[in-house]
Design a protein around this motif. Structure first.
Motif, mmCIF file in Angstrom:
data_model
loop_
_atom_site.group_PDB
_atom_site.id
_atom_site.type_symbol
_atom_site.label_atom_id
_atom_site.label_comp_id
_atom_site.label_asym_id
_atom_site.label_seq_id
_atom_site.Cartn_x
_atom_site.Cartn_y
_atom_site.Cartn_z
ATOM 1 N N MET A 1 0.791 -1.307 0.121
ATOM 2 C CA MET A 1 0.009 -0.030 -0.034
ATOM 3 C C MET A 1 0.765 1.175 0.046
ATOM 4 N N PHE A 2 0.529 2.277 -0.693
ATOM 5 C CA PHE A 2 1.363 3.516 -0.843
ATOM 6 C C PHE A 2 0.879 4.262 0.389
ATOM 7 N N LYS A 3 1.964 5.101 0.787
ATOM 8 C CA LYS A 3 1.983 6.087 1.877
ATOM 9 C C LYS A 3 1.810 7.389 0.985
ATOM 10 N N ILE A 4 0.642 8.113 1.659
ATOM 11 C CA ILE A 4 0.575 9.427 0.853
ATOM 12 C C ILE A 4 1.324 10.442 1.708
ATOM 13 N N GLY A 5 1.941 11.581 0.935
ATOM 14 C CA GLY A 5 2.912 12.339 1.485
ATOM 15 C C GLY A 5 2.383 13.582 2.604
ATOM 16 N N CYS A 6 0.985 13.359 3.046
ATOM 17 C CA CYS A 6 0.385 14.004 3.950
ATOM 18 C C CYS A 6 1.390 14.226 5.128
ATOM 19 N N ASP A 7 1.933 13.251 5.556
ATOM 20 C CA ASP A 7 2.933 13.025 6.872
ATOM 21 C C ASP A 7 3.597 14.331 6.860
ATOM 22 N N TYR A 8 3.914 14.652 5.845
ATOM 23 C CA TYR A 8 5.168 15.997 5.816
ATOM 24 C C TYR A 8 4.392 17.148 6.560
ATOM 25 N N MET A 9 3.131 17.143 6.660
ATOM 26 C CA MET A 9 2.477 18.334 7.476
ATOM 27 C C MET A 9 2.899 18.531 8.883
ATOM 28 N N TYR A 10 3.206 17.473 9.360
ATOM 29 C CA TYR A 10 3.754 17.446 10.748
ATOM 30 C C TYR A 10 5.299 17.251 10.874
ATOM 31 N N PHE A 11 6.144 17.199 9.922
ATOM 32 C CA PHE A 11 7.311 16.880 9.802
ATOM 33 C C PHE A 11 7.970 17.667 9.084
ATOM 34 N N ASP A 12 9.235 18.176 9.489
ATOM 35 C CA ASP A 12 10.188 18.903 8.407
ATOM 36 C C ASP A 12 10.947 17.985 7.622
ATOM 37 N N PRO A 13 10.597 18.038 6.406
ATOM 38 C CA PRO A 13 11.102 17.202 5.520
ATOM 39 C C PRO A 13 12.533 17.255 5.266
ATOM 40 N N GLY A 14 12.985 18.742 5.643
ATOM 41 C CA GLY A 14 14.375 19.119 5.648
ATOM 42 C C GLY A 14 15.336 18.048 6.231
ATOM 43 N N THR A 15 14.939 17.472 7.315
ATOM 44 C CA THR A 15 15.975 16.505 7.957
ATOM 45 C C THR A 15 16.398 15.495 7.234
ATOM 46 N N GLY A 16 15.481 15.027 6.424
ATOM 47 C CA GLY A 16 15.761 13.991 5.499
ATOM 48 C C GLY A 16 16.624 14.344 4.161
ATOM 49 N N SER A 17 16.403 15.300 3.721
ATOM 50 C CA SER A 17 17.101 15.979 2.913
ATOM 51 C C SER A 17 18.599 16.268 3.111
ATOM 52 N N LEU A 18 18.584 16.574 4.521
ATOM 53 C CA LEU A 18 20.153 17.305 4.985
ATOM 54 C C LEU A 18 20.778 15.881 5.141
ATOM 55 N N ILE A 19 20.391 14.635 5.892
ATOM 56 C CA ILE A 19 20.789 13.632 5.929
ATOM 57 C C ILE A 19 21.354 12.952 4.660
ATOM 58 N N ILE A 20 20.490 12.797 3.587
ATOM 59 C CA ILE A 20 20.985 12.126 2.380
ATOM 60 C C ILE A 20 21.917 12.796 1.582
ATOM 61 N N GLN A 21 22.064 14.117 2.054
ATOM 62 C CA GLN A 21 23.434 14.982 1.376
ATOM 63 C C GLN A 21 24.699 14.222 1.621
ATOM 64 N N LEU A 22 24.610 13.534 2.945
ATOM 65 C CA LEU A 22 26.158 12.808 3.139
ATOM 66 C C LEU A 22 26.247 11.796 2.174
ATOM 67 N N LEU A 23 25.547 11.060 1.797
ATOM 68 C CA LEU A 23 25.446 9.986 0.648
ATOM 69 C C LEU A 23 25.667 10.587 -0.859
ATOM 70 N N VAL A 24 25.084 11.820 -0.805
ATOM 71 C CA VAL A 24 24.963 12.738 -2.296
ATOM 72 C C VAL A 24 26.424 13.307 -2.232
ATOM 73 N N ALA A 25 27.099 13.754 -1.540
ATOM 74 C CA ALA A 25 28.250 14.590 -1.208
ATOM 75 C C ALA A 25 29.300 13.335 -1.352
ATOM 76 N N GLY A 26 29.200 12.298 -0.668
ATOM 77 C CA GLY A 26 29.883 11.161 -0.783
ATOM 78 C C GLY A 26 30.253 10.350 -2.156
ATOM 79 N N VAL A 27 29.062 10.474 -2.795
ATOM 80 C CA VAL A 27 28.886 9.877 -4.114
ATOM 81 C C VAL A 27 30.041 10.658 -4.933
ATOM 82 N N ALA A 28 29.743 12.187 -4.609
ATOM 83 C CA ALA A 28 30.317 13.341 -5.660
ATOM 84 C C ALA A 28 31.688 13.306 -5.470
ATOM 85 N N SER A 29 32.146 13.257 -3.993
ATOM 86 C CA SER A 29 33.554 13.198 -3.548
ATOM 87 C C SER A 29 34.241 11.933 -4.262
ATOM 88 N N LEU A 30 33.502 10.838 -4.192
ATOM 89 C CA LEU A 30 34.318 9.529 -4.547
ATOM 90 C C LEU A 30 34.461 9.669 -6.078
#
Lengths: 460, 57
Positions: free
Chosen positions: B1-30
């Motif tokens: 079952m799909f989860k619809i993105g309304c959960d974002y209403m009570y959550f700052d999606p910025g945290t997940g985006s900041l954390i994924i930057q570790l991986l993105v920047a890691g890939v870029a540096s590699l």
């Protein structure tokens, strides 16, 4: 009288207001330190010199208030009206500005696509207050916004359907990553997987457990710069498959003979010779296709031409050509049957097509029969519409005998008894004064030059 | 079952985006590291080729 730009509420550092047709930016004291660094470090100078940032000059600058007069963008456009390459160039500009800013110890605090505008076919960054101090080891706070505003629509346009930038009109703060991820399915390439799908998973995961603090995320300056370079490379590599649509090659495949095409060009030029405009005037080319007539008009007047077409590929093709020839033309995607509406908070953040200003001249060539025959609009509705958006109108009437009109009538019942040049002339005369009328040689088409009733005269 | 993105209403999606930057920047540096490594190897061979050319002359 001052009128404040409502969309400025998003930025606590200051706001835009308009007065006597000029654009001003008031800076709040909380942003003074950043603003002085932007100006004194050489960052502003480098960006403006390279036409990357909108120029301004200080009207008032003291310890209590700073007010700037900002160069006016001739016509405001929005990301859902841009073709793939316009959005791509806006994304690349945002990344490039970050790279330059990092040299001066600053970084963009937001990455909204609304911070970019076009002057002609050149993108320019308009938000002077988007710069913040770069803090060593901090990640880029606007990465998530950049993904939703730029990467998501670009990968959807490339891998799913080029028309999906229309989602940006629904989602004013960018396309939600869960939606983008679902629409992409197994498509999206590395860029889609890395920035959309993994980021979406990360958002969902940290939504559920909330255990990891963003403060723990630490990246070196080198890592951030490497990330910008990688995103830049990935975006540069994105391109649409080349295919030809009906409208992008319209003027190569018309039913005009070369004599008729020459005659049409000659008449349009002759009509233009009766008019006089300055570089402050806007000219609309509605149903511009590949921009053939936008370029003709641009060569006659010093005015700014906005070339609207419903077909994203035609707009893209026009953008490429106008960009390489450095023309004063802005090609935009617009469905005149359903033009951009007022959106955002209280429907006042982004203006509709009708509210964004009128043209001094509008070209509507080979367009009327689509409005009337394909879309059942009456001559009254069309005439009233044009009278609201333009002072002068060059419009082509295509008679029922024309093969293109016959083509439209092939698949539908001919309920258009009123469709004749006499009725057209009579109805349009209620809204416009007809200045001139000419028949195109070797065709059943006519061109009209009209001036809206009670309009300020521009006739030479 | 799909989860619809309304959960974002009570959550700052910025945290997940900041954390994924570790991986993105890691890939870029590699990627940047390998690009640098590739260039160095390339330069060694080019240097060798140039040496050979000058010997032949």
């Amino acid at each position: 009288m001052k009128s404040r730009e409502i969309s400025s509420f998003r930025d606590p550092s200051g706001y835009i207001y308009y007065e006597k047709g000029k654009v001003f930016r008031k800076i709040n004291p909380s942003y003074f330190q950043e603003y002085h660094h932007l100006m004194d470090s050489g960052l502003y100078h480098e960006l403006v010199q390279n036409h990357l940032l909108i120029p301004h000059h200080e009207i008032i600058s003291n310890s209590k208030e700073i007010i700037l007069e900002v160069e006016k963008v001739p016509y405001i456009s929005y990301p859902y009206e841009w073709s793939f390459d316009e959005l791509k160039d806006a994304a690349l500009l945002t990344i490039h500005i970050n790279q330059v800013a990092m040299k001066y110890g600053m970084i963009l605090k937001d990455a909204s696509s609304y911070n970019v505008q076009f002057i002609g076919s050149n993108p320019i960054f308009i938000d002077t207050l988007s710069f913040m101090f770069y803090e060593e080891t901090s990640p880029w706070g606007a990465y998530g916004q950049f993904t939703k505003h730029f990467i998501a629509p670009l990968v959807l346009m490339k891998y799913v359907d080029v028309r999906l930038n229309c989602l940006l009109e629904n989602y004013i703060d960018g396309i939600p990553l869960d939606l983008c991820s679902r629409l992409l399915g197994h498509k999206g390439g590395i860029i889609g997987y890395l920035h959309i799908k993994l980021q979406d998973k990360s958002i969902q995961r940290h939504n559920q457990d909330g255990s990891v603090s963003a403060r723990k995320v630490s990246l070196s300056k080198k890592d951030i710069l490497n990330m910008f370079s990688m995103i830049e490379r990935q975006i540069k590599k994105l391109s649409l498959q080349k295919y030809v649509t009906e409208w992008m090659s319209y003027y190569e495949h018309t039913n005009y003979s070369s004599k008729a095409a020459d005659s049409k060009r000659k008449i349009v030029k002759e009509f233009c010779s009766k008019l006089s405009f300055t570089n402050q005037d806007l000219i609309f080319d509605i149903g511009s296709n590949d921009g053939t007539y936008s370029r003709l008009i641009e060569s006659v007047f010093p005015s700014y031409v906005i070339a609207f077409d419903i077909d994203s590929n035609a707009v893209q093709s026009n953008y490429h050509r106008s960009s390489s020839e450095q023309k004063n033309i802005l090609p935009l995607i617009m469905d005149i049957w359903n033009p951009s509406s007022n959106i955002g908070f209280a429907n006042r953040e982004r203006s509709s097509f009708m509210d964004r200003g009128c043209a001094s001249l509008t070209l509507a060539l080979a367009f009327l029969h689509h409005l009337v025959i394909s879309n059942n609009l009456s001559f009254e509705m069309v005439a009233e519409f044009f009278s609201k958006i333009t002072r002068y109108l060059i419009i082509e009437f295509v008679s029922k005998e024309d093969s293109q009109v016959q083509l439209l009538l092939q698949t539908r019942e001919d309920i258009f008894d009123f469709y004749s040049i006499e009725t057209f002339r009579r109805v349009f005369s209620q809204y416009f004064d007809i200045i001139d009328e000419k028949t195109i040689d070797q065709s059943s088409r006519s061109l009209f030059l009209m001036e809206v009733r009670d309009g300020k005269s521009f006739v030479k | 079952m799909f989860k619809i993105g309304c959960d974002y209403m009570y959550f700052d999606p910025g945290t997940g985006s900041l954390i994924i930057q570790l991986l993105v920047a890691g890939v870029a540096s590699l990627g940047a590291f390998f690009a640098l490594f590739k260039n160095k190897i390339k330069n060694i061979f080019l240097h060798e080729e140039k040496k050979d050319d000058s010997h032949e002359k």
